[in-house]
Scaffold this active site. Structure first.
Site, PDB file in Angstrom:
ATOM      1  N   ARG A 131     -13.615   5.806  -1.018  1.00 41.54           N
ATOM      2  CA  ARG A 131     -13.414   6.130   0.401  1.00 41.54           C
ATOM      3  C   ARG A 131     -14.315   7.289   0.778  1.00 41.54           C
ATOM      4  O   ARG A 131     -14.345   8.310   0.075  1.00 41.54           O
ATOM      5  CB  ARG A 131     -11.951   6.514   0.622  1.00 41.54           C
ATOM      6  CG  ARG A 131     -11.706   7.333   1.886  1.00 41.54           C
ATOM      7  CD  ARG A 131     -10.239   7.548   2.154  1.00 41.54           C
ATOM      8  NE  ARG A 131     -10.014   8.720   2.978  1.00 41.54           N
ATOM      9  CZ  ARG A 131      -8.837   9.101   3.463  1.00 41.54           C
ATOM     10  NH1 ARG A 131      -7.751   8.380   3.207  1.00 41.54           N
ATOM     11  NH2 ARG A 131      -8.708  10.185   4.184  1.00 41.54           N
ATOM     12  N   ASP A 145       0.108  15.507   5.648  1.00 36.93           N
ATOM     13  CA  ASP A 145      -0.934  15.008   4.741  1.00 36.93           C
ATOM     14  C   ASP A 145      -2.099  16.002   4.725  1.00 36.93           C
ATOM     15  O   ASP A 145      -3.159  15.756   5.287  1.00 36.93           O
ATOM     16  CB  ASP A 145      -1.382  13.627   5.258  1.00 36.93           C
ATOM     17  CG  ASP A 145      -2.326  12.915   4.305  1.00 36.93           C
ATOM     18  OD1 ASP A 145      -2.453  13.353   3.147  1.00 36.93           O
ATOM     19  OD2 ASP A 145      -2.944  11.927   4.726  1.00 36.93           O
ATOM     20  N   GLU A 147     -11.481   9.660  -2.573  1.00 34.38           N
ATOM     21  CA  GLU A 147     -12.329  10.006  -1.422  1.00 34.38           C
ATOM     22  C   GLU A 147     -13.238  11.183  -1.724  1.00 34.38           C
ATOM     23  O   GLU A 147     -13.135  11.825  -2.780  1.00 34.38           O
ATOM     24  CB  GLU A 147     -11.422  10.331  -0.230  1.00 34.38           C
ATOM     25  CG  GLU A 147     -10.692  11.655  -0.375  1.00 34.38           C
ATOM     26  CD  GLU A 147      -9.382  11.730   0.394  1.00 34.38           C
ATOM     27  OE1 GLU A 147      -8.722  10.699   0.615  1.00 34.38           O
ATOM     28  OE2 GLU A 147      -9.007  12.867   0.757  1.00 34.38           O
ATOM     29  N   ASN A 184      -8.740   0.700   7.276  1.00 34.40           N
ATOM     30  CA  ASN A 184      -7.532   1.521   7.330  1.00 34.40           C
ATOM     31  C   ASN A 184      -7.001   1.504   8.760  1.00 34.40           C
ATOM     32  O   ASN A 184      -7.508   2.211   9.629  1.00 34.40           O
ATOM     33  CB  ASN A 184      -7.887   2.955   6.905  1.00 34.40           C
ATOM     34  CG  ASN A 184      -6.687   3.875   6.934  1.00 34.40           C
ATOM     35  OD1 ASN A 184      -5.544   3.417   6.947  1.00 34.40           O
ATOM     36  ND2 ASN A 184      -6.952   5.174   6.932  1.00 34.40           N
ATOM     37  N   HIS A 225      -7.433   4.472  -4.190  1.00 30.79           N
ATOM     38  CA  HIS A 225      -8.641   4.952  -3.496  1.00 30.79           C
ATOM     39  C   HIS A 225      -8.849   6.432  -3.729  1.00 30.79           C
ATOM     40  O   HIS A 225      -7.907   7.227  -3.760  1.00 30.79           O
ATOM     41  CB  HIS A 225      -8.701   4.536  -2.025  1.00 30.79           C
ATOM     42  CG  HIS A 225      -7.626   5.021  -1.111  1.00 30.79           C
ATOM     43  ND1 HIS A 225      -7.583   6.277  -0.589  1.00 30.79           N
ATOM     44  CD2 HIS A 225      -6.570   4.360  -0.583  1.00 30.79           C
ATOM     45  CE1 HIS A 225      -6.547   6.391   0.222  1.00 30.79           C
ATOM     46  NE2 HIS A 225      -5.899   5.242   0.243  1.00 30.79           N
ATOM     47  N   GLU A 245     -13.643   5.704   6.151  1.00 38.38           N
ATOM     48  CA  GLU A 245     -12.473   6.289   6.818  1.00 38.38           C
ATOM     49  C   GLU A 245     -12.789   6.677   8.263  1.00 38.38           C
ATOM     50  O   GLU A 245     -13.889   7.156   8.565  1.00 38.38           O
ATOM     51  CB  GLU A 245     -11.988   7.510   6.024  1.00 38.38           C
ATOM     52  CG  GLU A 245     -10.882   8.321   6.678  1.00 38.38           C
ATOM     53  CD  GLU A 245      -9.564   7.550   6.867  1.00 38.38           C
ATOM     54  OE1 GLU A 245      -9.591   6.379   7.283  1.00 38.38           O
ATOM     55  OE2 GLU A 245      -8.505   8.157   6.613  1.00 38.38           O
ATOM     56  N   CYS A 290      -5.559  14.620   6.440  1.00 38.08           N
ATOM     57  CA  CYS A 290      -5.479  13.226   6.858  1.00 38.08           C
ATOM     58  C   CYS A 290      -6.826  12.841   7.460  1.00 38.08           C
ATOM     59  O   CYS A 290      -7.437  13.620   8.205  1.00 38.08           O
ATOM     60  CB  CYS A 290      -4.361  13.096   7.895  1.00 38.08           C
ATOM     61  SG  CYS A 290      -4.635  11.813   9.121  1.00 38.08           S
ATOM     62  N   ASP A 336      -6.026  10.162  -3.058  1.00 36.57           N
ATOM     63  CA  ASP A 336      -6.657  11.314  -2.387  1.00 36.57           C
ATOM     64  C   ASP A 336      -8.031  11.637  -2.994  1.00 36.57           C
ATOM     65  O   ASP A 336      -8.886  10.768  -3.068  1.00 36.57           O
ATOM     66  CB  ASP A 336      -5.703  12.520  -2.435  1.00 36.57           C
ATOM     67  CG  ASP A 336      -4.402  12.252  -1.698  1.00 36.57           C
ATOM     68  OD1 ASP A 336      -4.460  11.866  -0.528  1.00 36.57           O
ATOM     69  OD2 ASP A 336      -3.318  12.423  -2.295  1.00 36.57           O
ATOM     70  N   TYR A 347       0.851  -1.191   0.000  1.00 38.09           N
ATOM     71  CA  TYR A 347       0.000   0.000   0.000  1.00 38.09           C
ATOM     72  C   TYR A 347       0.887   1.242   0.000  1.00 38.09           C
ATOM     73  O   TYR A 347       1.725   1.405   0.905  1.00 38.09           O
ATOM     74  CB  TYR A 347      -0.909   0.003   1.245  1.00 38.09           C
ATOM     75  CG  TYR A 347      -1.661   1.307   1.399  1.00 38.09           C
ATOM     76  CD1 TYR A 347      -2.604   1.685   0.452  1.00 38.09           C
ATOM     77  CD2 TYR A 347      -1.396   2.177   2.459  1.00 38.09           C
ATOM     78  CE1 TYR A 347      -3.271   2.896   0.546  1.00 38.09           C
ATOM     79  CE2 TYR A 347      -2.067   3.386   2.569  1.00 38.09           C
ATOM     80  CZ  TYR A 347      -3.006   3.735   1.606  1.00 38.09           C
ATOM     81  OH  TYR A 347      -3.672   4.934   1.691  1.00 38.09           O
ATOM     82  N   ASP A 401      -2.748   5.414  -2.784  1.00 32.77           N
ATOM     83  CA  ASP A 401      -3.634   6.505  -2.374  1.00 32.77           C
ATOM     84  C   ASP A 401      -3.762   7.487  -3.546  1.00 32.77           C
ATOM     85  O   ASP A 401      -2.746   7.891  -4.127  1.00 32.77           O
ATOM     86  CB  ASP A 401      -2.954   7.194  -1.169  1.00 32.77           C
ATOM     87  CG  ASP A 401      -3.848   8.167  -0.442  1.00 32.77           C
ATOM     88  OD1 ASP A 401      -4.884   8.555  -1.002  1.00 32.77           O
ATOM     89  OD2 ASP A 401      -3.491   8.543   0.696  1.00 32.77           O
TER      90      ASP A 401
END
Ligand SMILES: C[C@](O)(C(=O)O)[C@H](CC(=O)O)C(=O)O
Length: 299
Positions: free
Chosen positions: A176, A74, A131, A229, A129, A206, A139, A104, A59, A102
């Site tokens: 996500r 982040d 989101e 996660n 992923h 999340e 984050c 984002d 990951y 990721d």
């Protein structure tokens, strides 16, 4: 058609090796119910160590990428180019092991998200992923997050899934939602279900805050695999892969599992150097050992 052990069919045609995207699909959908464990890697070196240990999937943490590549938190500093380039380097270290990366917010509107999916696909990424946070994201385990509305989230996921189809990719799309913190469990579920209807393969809630919430999300998502996660010491209680599997999760990522020990080891060594003038490095860590770890034997 029957197949011998060399992957040659009875008619003598070679079977193409399984792509890492298909491998990832098998690990998620057809792994005898076994949860897929993906350690977070934040650079080439941590990825090499995870490969050396033998993980079947990696990951790429966005938080770790921001920290290692940009020296930043982040908080939306990383651009598509930062993330894609990093993901390409990591995924190309081993062409057999799938990388989930990721992505984002997808880095823009629907057109940009389509571009992100194509760019990740071409870079060798097997799953990503996307989101529902606003572009200036945070984050997922920090307070003060803001999310876009559900229709805009759907347009992100739809754009990702249409792009995948257009380029003939099997990349796994993981939707996500960060809406648990802002709008509660029911709204988060609504968003994940809508995302699955728009083409997402996997659901990612999340910042879940209890085991009970974990069990519930796996139940309500029914046949859609759910990712946990496992950010330790954040919003989510610590769970082992076995515990997560028992709750119904199909994938567990450990974003900080390489960057946290690196921090403490590096800091301790640097303090030692400052205080005593000695690094105390392990005698077995020769230049050869370093280069071997990063693939000297493969070159
Ligand atoms: C999973 C995550 O997106 C990551 O970048 O690894 C982060 C981890 C973190 O910053 O705690 C997230 O959960 O937002």
């Amino acid at each position: 058609m029957s197949e011998n052990t060399n992957g040659i069919t009875a008619k003598g045609t070679a079977i193409p090796p399984l792509s890492t995207q298909n491998k990832l699909r098998n690990l998620i959908f057809d792994n005898d119910g076994k949860i897929l464990v993906a350690p977070g890697v934040y650079d080439g070196f941590s990825a090499r160590i995870a490969l050396e240990v033998g993980f079947e999937c990696l990951y790429m943490t966005g938080a770790g990428t921001c920290a290692s590549r940009l020296g930043q938190a982040d908080l939306g500093f990383a651009t598509l180019n930062d993330m894609r380039e990093h993901a390409e380097m990591i995924s190309n270290l081993n062409s057999q092991v799938p990388l989930i990366a990721d992505a984002d917010t997808g880095y823009g509107g629907p057109n940009m998200i389509a571009r992100t999916v194509a760019a990740y696909h071409r870079s060798g990424v097997s799953g990503l992923h996307i989101e529902d946070q606003i572009q200036t994201k945070r984050c997922g385990h920090l307070a003060g997050k803001e999310v876009i509305d559900i229709d805009t989230f759907c347009s992100r996921i739809r754009a990702a899934s249409q792009a995948r189809e257009k380029i003939g990719s099997d990349i796994v799309i993981i939707a996500r939602t960060d809406a648990l913190q802002t709008s509660g469990f029911d709204e988060a579920v609504k968003r994940l279900k809508a995302a699955v209807n728009c083409g997402a393969d996997v659901a990612f809630l999340e910042g879940l805050t209890s085991k009970e919430e974990g069990r519930k999300i796996c139940e309500v998502m029914a046949h859609t695999p759910v990712l946990l996660n496992m950010v330790e010491h954040g919003a989510t209680p610590s769970l082992t892969p076995q515990e997560a599997q028992a709750l119904g999760f199909r994938i567990i990522i450990f974003p900080f599992t390489t960057i946290a020990p690196a921090y403490y080891a590096i800091r301790k060594t640097l303090e030692g150097l400052q205080e005593t003038g000695l690094t105390g490095l392990q005698t077995e860590f020769t230049p050869w050992k370093l280069f071997e770890t990063v693939g000297l034997k493969d070159s």
